[in-house]
Design a protein around this motif. Structure first.
Motif, PDB file in Angstrom:
ATOM      1  N   THR A 133       0.832  -1.206   0.000  1.00  0.00           N
ATOM      2  CA  THR A 133       0.000   0.000   0.000  1.00  0.00           C
ATOM      3  C   THR A 133       0.863   1.250   0.000  1.00  0.00           C
ATOM      4  OG1 THR A 133      -1.797  -1.141   1.160  1.00  0.00           O
ATOM      5  CG2 THR A 133      -1.766   1.263   1.268  1.00  0.00           C
ATOM      6  N   LEU A 134       1.917   1.277   0.838  1.00  0.00           N
ATOM      7  CA  LEU A 134       2.809   2.435   0.884  1.00  0.00           C
ATOM      8  C   LEU A 134       3.458   2.682  -0.474  1.00  0.00           C
ATOM      9  CD1 LEU A 134       4.640   1.953   4.305  1.00  0.00           C
ATOM     10  CD2 LEU A 134       3.014   3.747   3.712  1.00  0.00           C
TER      11      LEU A 134
ATOM     12  N   SER B  39     -11.837  18.670  12.017  1.00  0.00           N
ATOM     13  CA  SER B  39     -11.909  17.216  11.984  1.00  0.00           C
ATOM     14  C   SER B  39     -11.142  16.636  13.162  1.00  0.00           C
ATOM     15  CB  SER B  39     -11.322  16.684  10.663  1.00  0.00           C
ATOM     16  OG  SER B  39     -11.239  15.270  10.673  1.00  0.00           O
ATOM     17  N   TYR B  40     -11.714  15.615  13.775  1.00  0.00           N
ATOM     18  CA  TYR B  40     -11.059  14.908  14.882  1.00  0.00           C
ATOM     19  C   TYR B  40     -10.879  13.452  14.480  1.00  0.00           C
ATOM     20  CZ  TYR B  40     -10.275  12.707  19.425  1.00  0.00           C
ATOM     21  OH  TYR B  40      -9.750  11.971  20.445  1.00  0.00           O
ATOM     22  N   LYS B  41      -9.654  12.967  14.603  1.00  0.00           N
ATOM     23  CA  LYS B  41      -9.333  11.601  14.195  1.00  0.00           C
ATOM     24  C   LYS B  41      -8.874  10.798  15.388  1.00  0.00           C
ATOM     25  CE  LYS B  41      -6.650   8.911  10.856  1.00  0.00           C
ATOM     26  NZ  LYS B  41      -5.650   8.947   9.761  1.00  0.00           N
ATOM     27  N   THR B  42      -9.418   9.608  15.518  1.00  0.00           N
ATOM     28  CA  THR B  42      -8.982   8.675  16.552  1.00  0.00           C
ATOM     29  C   THR B  42      -8.875   7.290  15.935  1.00  0.00           C
ATOM     30  OG1 THR B  42      -9.571   7.623  18.654  1.00  0.00           O
ATOM     31  CG2 THR B  42     -11.390   8.489  17.339  1.00  0.00           C
ATOM     32  N   GLY B  43      -7.661   6.784  15.848  1.00  0.00           N
ATOM     33  CA  GLY B  43      -7.451   5.487  15.219  1.00  0.00           C
ATOM     34  C   GLY B  43      -7.833   5.523  13.749  1.00  0.00           C
ATOM     35  N   SER B  44      -8.718   4.625  13.350  1.00  0.00           N
ATOM     36  CA  SER B  44      -9.160   4.531  11.956  1.00  0.00           C
ATOM     37  C   SER B  44     -10.412   5.351  11.681  1.00  0.00           C
ATOM     38  CB  SER B  44      -9.430   3.057  11.593  1.00  0.00           C
ATOM     39  OG  SER B  44      -8.261   2.275  11.739  1.00  0.00           O
ATOM     40  N   ASN B  45     -10.904   6.061  12.679  1.00  0.00           N
ATOM     41  CA  ASN B  45     -12.162   6.788  12.546  1.00  0.00           C
ATOM     42  C   ASN B  45     -11.937   8.289  12.634  1.00  0.00           C
ATOM     43  OD1 ASN B  45     -13.889   4.353  12.570  1.00  0.00           O
ATOM     44  ND2 ASN B  45     -13.150   4.162  14.673  1.00  0.00           N
ATOM     45  N   ALA B  46     -12.796   9.031  11.921  1.00  0.00           N
ATOM     46  CA  ALA B  46     -12.718  10.487  11.950  1.00  0.00           C
ATOM     47  C   ALA B  46     -14.122  11.060  11.893  1.00  0.00           C
ATOM     48  CB  ALA B  46     -11.892  11.003  10.776  1.00  0.00           C
TER      49      ALA B  46
ATOM     50  N   GLU C 243      -6.348   1.778   6.379  1.00  0.00           N
ATOM     51  CA  GLU C 243      -5.181   2.285   5.656  1.00  0.00           C
ATOM     52  C   GLU C 243      -4.506   1.203   4.820  1.00  0.00           C
ATOM     53  OE1 GLU C 243      -4.235   5.280   5.369  1.00  0.00           O
ATOM     54  OE2 GLU C 243      -5.335   6.344   6.939  1.00  0.00           O
ATOM     55  N   GLU C 244      -4.432   0.001   5.365  1.00  0.00           N
ATOM     56  CA  GLU C 244      -3.744  -1.075   4.656  1.00  0.00           C
ATOM     57  C   GLU C 244      -4.468  -1.457   3.371  1.00  0.00           C
ATOM     58  OE1 GLU C 244      -3.340  -5.650   5.659  1.00  0.00           O
ATOM     59  OE2 GLU C 244      -1.977  -4.481   6.902  1.00  0.00           O
ATOM     60  N   LYS C 245      -5.786  -1.560   3.436  1.00  0.00           N
ATOM     61  CA  LYS C 245      -6.579  -1.931   2.263  1.00  0.00           C
ATOM     62  C   LYS C 245      -7.048  -0.723   1.463  1.00  0.00           C
ATOM     63  CE  LYS C 245      -8.309  -6.206   4.383  1.00  0.00           C
ATOM     64  NZ  LYS C 245      -9.509  -6.967   4.782  1.00  0.00           N
ATOM     65  N   GLU C 246      -6.772   0.488   1.973  1.00  0.00           N
ATOM     66  CA  GLU C 246      -7.226   1.733   1.351  1.00  0.00           C
ATOM     67  C   GLU C 246      -8.738   1.701   1.126  1.00  0.00           C
ATOM     68  OE1 GLU C 246      -4.018   3.677  -1.333  1.00  0.00           O
ATOM     69  OE2 GLU C 246      -3.913   1.533  -1.737  1.00  0.00           O
ATOM     70  N   ARG C 247      -9.433   1.234   2.141  1.00  0.00           N
ATOM     71  CA  ARG C 247     -10.888   1.104   2.076  1.00  0.00           C
ATOM     72  C   ARG C 247     -11.520   2.204   2.931  1.00  0.00           C
ATOM     73  NH1 ARG C 247     -12.658  -4.805   3.188  1.00  0.00           N
ATOM     74  NH2 ARG C 247     -11.553  -5.006   1.189  1.00  0.00           N
ATOM     75  N   VAL C 248     -12.545   2.841   2.397  1.00  0.00           N
ATOM     76  CA  VAL C 248     -13.173   3.969   3.078  1.00  0.00           C
ATOM     77  C   VAL C 248     -14.683   3.777   3.117  1.00  0.00           C
ATOM     78  CG1 VAL C 248     -13.585   6.459   3.025  1.00  0.00           C
ATOM     79  CG2 VAL C 248     -11.345   5.562   2.355  1.00  0.00           C
ATOM     80  N   ILE C 249     -15.279   4.013   4.277  1.00  0.00           N
ATOM     81  CA  ILE C 249     -16.732   4.080   4.429  1.00  0.00           C
ATOM     82  C   ILE C 249     -17.047   5.438   5.042  1.00  0.00           C
ATOM     83  CG2 ILE C 249     -18.786   3.064   5.482  1.00  0.00           C
ATOM     84  CD1 ILE C 249     -17.292   0.420   5.636  1.00  0.00           C
TER      85      ILE C 249
ATOM     86  N   HIS D  20     -13.440   0.975  -2.526  1.00  0.00           N
ATOM     87  CA  HIS D  20     -12.885  -0.386  -2.487  1.00  0.00           C
ATOM     88  C   HIS D  20     -11.749  -0.481  -3.487  1.00  0.00           C
ATOM     89  CE1 HIS D  20     -12.991  -4.700  -1.660  1.00  0.00           C
ATOM     90  NE2 HIS D  20     -12.739  -4.866  -2.948  1.00  0.00           N
ATOM     91  N   ARG D  21     -10.622  -1.009  -3.017  1.00  0.00           N
ATOM     92  CA  ARG D  21      -9.478  -1.209  -3.915  1.00  0.00           C
ATOM     93  C   ARG D  21      -9.523  -2.603  -4.510  1.00  0.00           C
ATOM     94  NH1 ARG D  21      -3.976  -1.204  -0.995  1.00  0.00           N
ATOM     95  NH2 ARG D  21      -4.454  -3.406  -0.800  1.00  0.00           N
ATOM     96  N   ILE D  22      -9.302  -2.694  -5.812  1.00  0.00           N
ATOM     97  CA  ILE D  22      -9.237  -3.969  -6.513  1.00  0.00           C
ATOM     98  C   ILE D  22      -7.800  -4.169  -6.965  1.00  0.00           C
ATOM     99  CG2 ILE D  22     -10.109  -5.328  -8.449  1.00  0.00           C
ATOM    100  CD1 ILE D  22     -12.627  -3.599  -8.393  1.00  0.00           C
ATOM    101  N   GLY D  23      -7.167  -5.243  -6.472  1.00  0.00           N
ATOM    102  CA  GLY D  23      -5.755  -5.437  -6.773  1.00  0.00           C
ATOM    103  C   GLY D  23      -4.930  -4.370  -6.075  1.00  0.00           C
ATOM    104  N   ASP D  24      -3.909  -3.869  -6.768  1.00  0.00           N
ATOM    105  CA  ASP D  24      -3.031  -2.865  -6.179  1.00  0.00           C
ATOM    106  C   ASP D  24      -3.297  -1.452  -6.685  1.00  0.00           C
ATOM    107  OD1 ASP D  24      -1.644  -4.785  -4.697  1.00  0.00           O
ATOM    108  OD2 ASP D  24      -0.292  -5.217  -6.378  1.00  0.00           O
ATOM    109  N   SER D  25      -4.061  -1.301  -7.782  1.00  0.00           N
ATOM    110  CA  SER D  25      -4.107   0.021  -8.406  1.00  0.00           C
ATOM    111  C   SER D  25      -5.476   0.468  -8.896  1.00  0.00           C
ATOM    112  CB  SER D  25      -3.121   0.054  -9.588  1.00  0.00           C
ATOM    113  OG  SER D  25      -3.443  -0.957 -10.531  1.00  0.00           O
ATOM    114  N   PHE D  26      -6.510  -0.370  -8.809  1.00  0.00           N
ATOM    115  CA  PHE D  26      -7.853   0.025  -9.234  1.00  0.00           C
ATOM    116  C   PHE D  26      -8.706   0.354  -8.010  1.00  0.00           C
ATOM    117  CE2 PHE D  26      -6.915  -1.882 -13.370  1.00  0.00           C
ATOM    118  CZ  PHE D  26      -7.562  -1.001 -14.228  1.00  0.00           C
TER     119      PHE D  26
END
Length: 404
Positions: free
Chosen positions: A167-168, A295-302, A327-333, A366-372
């Motif tokens: 991901t990095l 914005s306030y961020k705590t862990g994976s949530n904001a 962050e690892e999967k670059e997934r956002v809800i 949602h990330r598909i593979g490494d780049s989509f």
């Protein structure tokens, strides 16, 4: 009598020797216990007599080196561990210990050398491979890192250990292209759907980024385009400036011209702030929006709040958002609650009276593979389209992105 005397002395010596052996085990165990508690100076005071009494004991040497590394006294740790790690047949535990020392002290080139020494003995050590790959990524040697990851994934039939590093590396890609389609429909009463779309290209530089975007809108049998450019400039402490400008081919679907700027800054660790303004010139009127964000961020949530103020119409609008990010999967809800005349992306009308709107929106990346990446967005509005008259409004959008 002399025999009895010597027998007593030998017995005393034997008992003392046994006591010393027990003392070694007990002292070593106590030193480990103190180190686990973070009492490194206490652990060193316990282990030092053992180093003096048993100078050839490699377990004592290695553990002493580890204590110094945990204490961040990397120079002392290297001095103790190097003789064991640099000899012809290096001690594996000493190699592991000194690998951590060079990794923690950010001496990545040297760390890679000791990783190679260890991998010559155990080429499938995932822990050491992960450290080496991380060092390569830190040094910008991403191609070498990916080659190791691909090879290790084949051997281990798993990529779990390397997902974060992938991901990095993926985020370092310089280019991205995106395409989007937005459908706006209404009911009670309904009207012909509105259609919007765009394609964009983004390129990253070392401390900035530039985005070019071509928008198209089809409304009431009329088709117009809006051409935009976004510019991002980063500063120290992850602060950055966002600038947007655009010009359209018509005068009704999009603003004739538009320009905006917003500055994002982080004076505290968990809080993000932003201040900005947008100006839009329409055929018959101009609109100026003042905006900002906290914005306030705590862990994976904001959680974030963003107001808009339309200076010409004296209208206040509000957005409250909740976002969870992997962050690892670059997934956002992301869930949004909106009130007022909030601009939906590039869409904003030059209202002449304070009509109300209540909105709830949900989007998912949602990330598909490494780049989509696929990002569906749905926003429902309970819209006052005439004073005292309300209808349902549905915004459904899909955004597809490929980075390279």
């Amino acid at each position: 009598m002399r025999f009895i005397y010597f027998s007593i002395i030998l017995l005393f010596i034997s008992i003392t020797a046994v006591g010393q052996e027990i003392n070694f085990d007990e002292t070593f165990a106590n030193a480990k216990s103190e180190a686990e508690k973070g009492n490194y100076d206490k652990a060193l005071s316990l282990i030092e007599p053992l180093r003096i009494k048993f100078p050839q004991n490699e377990d004592v040497k290695i553990f002493t080196g580890r204590i110094y590394s945990w204490k961040k006294d990397y120079k002392s740790a290297i001095a103790i561990l190097s003789p064991l790690a640099d000899r012809v047949n290096p001690e594996p535990d000493a190699l592991l210990a000194i690998i951590n020392v060079y990794y923690w002290s950010e001496q990545f080139d040297t760390c890679i050398l000791y990783c190679d020494k260890y991998l010559a003995v155990d080429p499938n050590s995932i822990d050491v491979l992960k450290i080496k790959v991380t060092c390569l990524e830190k040094l910008g040697r991403d191609k070498e890192a990916l080659e190791i990851i691909d090879h290790a994934s084949v051997n281990e039939n798993s990529t779990q250990a390397f997902k974060g590093i992938r991901t990095l590396i993926g985020r370092k890609t310089k280019n991205a292209v995106s395409a989007s389609y937005l459908n706006v429909s209404t009911s009670n009463p309904g009207q012909a759907p509105l259609h919007y779309g765009y394609v964009e290209y983004a390129h990253k530089f070392s401390k900035s980024a530039l985005v070019g975007r071509a928008n198209i809108g089809h409304v009431n049998n009329d088709t117009q385009m809006l051409f935009e450019a976004d510019y991002y400039q980063t500063f120290a402490k992850k602060d950055y400036l966002y600038v947007n400008a655009g010009v359209s081919t018509g005068e009704t679907i999009f603003p004739v011209t538009k320009i905006g700027a917003e500055y994002y800054f982080r004076p505290q660790k968990r809080f993000d702030y932003a201040l900005g303004a947008r100006f839009m010139h329409f055929e018959t009127d101009d609109v100026t929006l003042l905006t900002g964000q906290i914005s306030y961020k705590t862990g994976s949530n904001a959680i974030a709040y963003r107001p808009y103020y339309d200076t010409g119409n004296e209208l206040f609008s509000h957005v409250l958002s909740f976002q969870h990010t992997n962050e690892e999967k670059e997934r956002v809800i992301r869930l949004e609650l909106q009130y007022g005349n909030v601009p939906y992306l590039y869409l904003y009308n030059n209202f002449t009276q304070p009509l109300k709107a209540y909105r709830v929106g949900l989007q998912y990346q949602h990330r598909i593979g490494d780049s989509f990446f696929v990002r569906p967005i749905f926003l429902y509005e309970y819209e006052e389209y005439l004073p005292g008259e309300y209808r349902n409004r549905f915004n459904a959008q899909i955004i597809i992105t490929k980075r390279f």
